[in-house]
Scaffold this active site. Sequence first.
Site, PDB file in Angstrom:
ATOM      1  N   LYS A 182     -65.323 -15.514  18.753  1.00  0.00           N
ATOM      2  CA  LYS A 182     -64.871 -16.139  20.004  1.00  0.00           C
ATOM      3  C   LYS A 182     -64.338 -17.534  19.708  1.00  0.00           C
ATOM      4  O   LYS A 182     -65.105 -18.477  19.534  1.00  0.00           O
ATOM      5  CB  LYS A 182     -65.991 -16.256  21.030  1.00  0.00           C
ATOM      6  CG  LYS A 182     -65.401 -16.625  22.393  1.00  0.00           C
ATOM      7  CD  LYS A 182     -66.351 -17.376  23.294  1.00  0.00           C
ATOM      8  CE  LYS A 182     -66.321 -18.866  23.109  1.00  0.00           C
ATOM      9  NZ  LYS A 182     -65.074 -19.528  23.483  1.00  0.00           N
ATOM     10  N   PRO A 183     -63.004 -17.674  19.649  1.00  0.00           N
ATOM     11  CA  PRO A 183     -62.445 -19.021  19.443  1.00  0.00           C
ATOM     12  C   PRO A 183     -62.572 -19.843  20.718  1.00  0.00           C
ATOM     13  O   PRO A 183     -62.828 -19.294  21.786  1.00  0.00           O
ATOM     14  CB  PRO A 183     -60.976 -18.741  19.113  1.00  0.00           C
ATOM     15  CG  PRO A 183     -60.676 -17.394  19.678  1.00  0.00           C
ATOM     16  CD  PRO A 183     -61.975 -16.630  19.767  1.00  0.00           C
ATOM     17  N   ALA A 184     -62.363 -21.137  20.597  1.00  0.00           N
ATOM     18  CA  ALA A 184     -62.465 -22.026  21.757  1.00  0.00           C
ATOM     19  C   ALA A 184     -61.350 -21.705  22.759  1.00  0.00           C
ATOM     20  O   ALA A 184     -60.234 -21.352  22.369  1.00  0.00           O
ATOM     21  CB  ALA A 184     -62.355 -23.474  21.312  1.00  0.00           C
ATOM     22  N   GLY A 235     -69.905 -26.268  16.818  1.00  0.00           N
ATOM     23  CA  GLY A 235     -69.610 -26.896  18.097  1.00  0.00           C
ATOM     24  C   GLY A 235     -70.609 -27.998  18.375  1.00  0.00           C
ATOM     25  O   GLY A 235     -71.190 -28.574  17.444  1.00  0.00           O
ATOM     26  N   SER A 236     -70.822 -28.266  19.643  1.00  0.00           N
ATOM     27  CA  SER A 236     -71.677 -29.391  20.003  1.00  0.00           C
ATOM     28  C   SER A 236     -73.152 -29.045  19.812  1.00  0.00           C
ATOM     29  O   SER A 236     -73.551 -27.881  19.903  1.00  0.00           O
ATOM     30  CB  SER A 236     -71.431 -29.770  21.461  1.00  0.00           C
ATOM     31  OG  SER A 236     -71.766 -28.680  22.291  1.00  0.00           O
ATOM     32  N   GLU A 257     -73.323 -25.385  12.800  1.00  0.00           N
ATOM     33  CA  GLU A 257     -72.652 -26.614  12.355  1.00  0.00           C
ATOM     34  C   GLU A 257     -72.433 -27.433  13.615  1.00  0.00           C
ATOM     35  O   GLU A 257     -71.544 -27.126  14.408  1.00  0.00           O
ATOM     36  CB  GLU A 257     -71.299 -26.296  11.721  1.00  0.00           C
ATOM     37  CG  GLU A 257     -71.350 -25.483  10.453  1.00  0.00           C
ATOM     38  CD  GLU A 257     -71.903 -26.266   9.281  1.00  0.00           C
ATOM     39  OE1 GLU A 257     -72.066 -27.493   9.412  1.00  0.00           O
ATOM     40  OE2 GLU A 257     -72.177 -25.649   8.254  1.00  0.00           O
ATOM     41  N   LEU A 258     -73.250 -28.456  13.831  1.00  0.00           N
ATOM     42  CA  LEU A 258     -73.249 -29.146  15.122  1.00  0.00           C
ATOM     43  C   LEU A 258     -72.667 -30.551  15.019  1.00  0.00           C
ATOM     44  O   LEU A 258     -71.936 -30.859  14.096  1.00  0.00           O
ATOM     45  CB  LEU A 258     -74.677 -29.131  15.681  1.00  0.00           C
ATOM     46  CG  LEU A 258     -75.292 -27.716  15.742  1.00  0.00           C
ATOM     47  CD1 LEU A 258     -76.734 -27.757  16.218  1.00  0.00           C
ATOM     48  CD2 LEU A 258     -74.477 -26.783  16.605  1.00  0.00           C
ATOM     49  N   CYS A 291     -66.188 -33.369  13.233  1.00  0.00           N
ATOM     50  CA  CYS A 291     -67.627 -33.641  13.273  1.00  0.00           C
ATOM     51  C   CYS A 291     -68.054 -34.498  12.084  1.00  0.00           C
ATOM     52  O   CYS A 291     -69.165 -35.014  12.057  1.00  0.00           O
ATOM     53  CB  CYS A 291     -68.413 -32.359  13.352  1.00  0.00           C
ATOM     54  SG  CYS A 291     -67.852 -31.143  12.180  1.00  0.00           S
ATOM     55  N   GLU A 388     -71.512 -39.432  19.768  1.00  0.00           N
ATOM     56  CA  GLU A 388     -70.340 -39.050  18.988  1.00  0.00           C
ATOM     57  C   GLU A 388     -69.086 -39.424  19.785  1.00  0.00           C
ATOM     58  O   GLU A 388     -68.941 -39.021  20.937  1.00  0.00           O
ATOM     59  CB  GLU A 388     -70.408 -37.534  18.760  1.00  0.00           C
ATOM     60  CG  GLU A 388     -69.585 -37.054  17.607  1.00  0.00           C
ATOM     61  CD  GLU A 388     -69.792 -35.562  17.328  1.00  0.00           C
ATOM     62  OE1 GLU A 388     -70.347 -34.850  18.179  1.00  0.00           O
ATOM     63  OE2 GLU A 388     -69.376 -35.131  16.243  1.00  0.00           O
TER      64      GLU A 388
HETATM   65  P1  ADP Z   1     -66.763 -28.978  21.772  1.00  0.00           P
HETATM   66  O1  ADP Z   1     -67.414 -30.237  22.195  1.00  0.00           O
HETATM   67  O2  ADP Z   1     -66.220 -28.967  20.397  1.00  0.00           O
HETATM   68  O3  ADP Z   1     -65.833 -28.381  22.810  1.00  0.00           O
HETATM   69  P2  ADP Z   1     -68.606 -26.926  22.504  1.00  0.00           P
HETATM   70  O4  ADP Z   1     -69.955 -26.752  21.902  1.00  0.00           O
HETATM   71  O5  ADP Z   1     -68.514 -27.232  23.951  1.00  0.00           O
HETATM   72  O6  ADP Z   1     -67.952 -28.017  21.590  1.00  0.00           O
HETATM   73  O7  ADP Z   1     -67.704 -25.671  22.224  1.00  0.00           O
HETATM   74  C1  ADP Z   1     -67.702 -24.987  20.992  1.00  0.00           C
HETATM   75  C2  ADP Z   1     -67.537 -23.508  21.262  1.00  0.00           C
HETATM   76  O8  ADP Z   1     -68.662 -23.046  22.008  1.00  0.00           O
HETATM   77  C3  ADP Z   1     -66.316 -23.146  22.066  1.00  0.00           C
HETATM   78  O9  ADP Z   1     -65.807 -21.902  21.589  1.00  0.00           O
HETATM   79  C4  ADP Z   1     -66.878 -23.012  23.459  1.00  0.00           C
HETATM   80  O10 ADP Z   1     -66.079 -22.170  24.283  1.00  0.00           O
HETATM   81  C5  ADP Z   1     -68.214 -22.363  23.166  1.00  0.00           C
HETATM   82  N1  ADP Z   1     -69.228 -22.516  24.216  1.00  0.00           N
HETATM   83  C6  ADP Z   1     -69.385 -23.510  25.111  1.00  0.00           C
HETATM   84  N2  ADP Z   1     -70.434 -23.265  25.919  1.00  0.00           N
HETATM   85  C7  ADP Z   1     -70.975 -22.085  25.527  1.00  0.00           C
HETATM   86  C8  ADP Z   1     -72.077 -21.271  25.959  1.00  0.00           C
HETATM   87  N3  ADP Z   1     -72.865 -21.636  26.951  1.00  0.00           N
HETATM   88  N4  ADP Z   1     -72.315 -20.131  25.285  1.00  0.00           N
HETATM   89  C9  ADP Z   1     -71.539 -19.760  24.266  1.00  0.00           C
HETATM   90  N5  ADP Z   1     -70.493 -20.454  23.813  1.00  0.00           N
HETATM   91  C10 ADP Z   1     -70.206 -21.610  24.428  1.00  0.00           C
END
Ligand code: ADP
Length: 490
Positions: A182-184, A235-236, A257-258, A291, A388
Amino acid sequence: MQQDFRDSPLFRQQLYIAGSWVDAQSGKTLEVEDPATGKVIGTIPNAGAAETRQAIEAAHEAFKSFSRTTAGERAEMLRRLHQLILDNRDELAGILTLEQGKPLAEAKSEISMSAAYVLWFAEEARRVYGEIIPSPWRERRLLATRQPIGVVGAITPWNFPSSMLARKIAPALAAGCTIVCKPATQTPYSGLAWGELCARAGFPPGVVNVITGSAREIGGELTSNPLVRKITFTGSTEVGKVLLGQAAETVKKVSMELGGNAPFIVFDDADIDRAVQGGIDAKFRNTGQTCVCANRFYVQAGVYDTFVTRLSAAVERLRIGAGVEDGVELGPLIDADSVDKVEELLTDAVAKGGRVMTGGQRHPLGGNFFEPTVVADATSSMRFSREEIFGPLAPVFRFETEEEAIQLANDTEYGLACYFYTRDLGRAFRVSEALDYGIVGVNEGLVTTEVAPFGGVKESGMGREGSRHGIEDYLEMKYVCMGGLGFPVA
Ligand code: ADP
């Protein structure tokens, strides 16, 4: 006339499930914007749990035969994938810049990095050794082997829409796993392109699936479905914690990887010009949206003024603009929220005595552009000392002693990357051992490579990507005790 990368057959606006390109079951779509112009560049299916389940089931089915392919066969497919990425580098980079905004030169190097990860893991596929353990029983033989873990769920962010997937897809396939990605939502097209590339490289239907849509629904299904045995997320920290909690229910193997809060320390004995260049690289690459970006500059009192002056001068020379334009070094931020966040952090710092040396406001280009900014006299009461930034804002703090620098650098819940500059060999060892981080750059601002382990400690995550260790997260160890072999018991 600039080439329209949307004409490329690699620009896909559908889900890739079980080897077919399909729409969301509801027929619903989401729009994707170019962060440089705010214009809609295309749509993606707004899929949810149902499509995710289909993709997981396809991956589960495909795993039965793919996990039995030989390492050589998988290496061969990965080599083809590597070549395809290189052959299509310009188109892939064009799609990346269109959706993400980074300068084309950076997009090209990201695509090269993706190719490098694929080649590395093509090679590593053939080095997944087991062991024969000296047996404590005369009549039995003990083996330990490593097998692919099963279906992998991969969730990736928008800052490196191609290479973050490369780090997951390549080791998963090398190990013999199948994968649902699942890409962003902001940058889905580089992710969907992986579906097309993997199809062309000959990976059978169901081995690689790419879905877009509701993060919550897709993430919920990936983390709860018992057929998924491994979750890999970049991601975050906030979302990582949610996914960790969700994955606990079915005890999945997890790598994360946070976020980071990288310190960049400059000691009195450093090569200042080198530190300035490293600082520019570590802070402003991808407009500060990585990051491992330097978040806090700590500079020793004796060189503080010199460093701030030279860093500010170098920042003033950075060329800002749309990523597709020639010579641009700094693109837009990903969206309006990111611009607001940078502005808030800056306002907070100025209110607490921060001195803006250069930049300091939204860029005249408008939209998501923000001026690259240096703030001197930063203190630990300012929000960016803990948060951050993820934008082109460089706060510079002052320190007096080595101990103080180490203490300040470690005073965070994060532990991904850190950097420091010194010409003292003893200090190089002392400080690199004392810093609680997974990645340390000594006199270097750019350290990422596919051959070295990338990953954090503390709340920056778990697991490592790249290097010979990167495949481990996709393997399970199996112990086989062989008895009844006809050896005499005594
Ligand atoms: P960023 O701050 O880099 O946008 P996120 O953690 O919000 O970091 O997003 C990273 C990825 O996680 C994206 O693909 C986003 O769509 C996905 N994501 C965000 N919220 C959720 C969730 N509740 N469950 C699964 N994936 C999520």
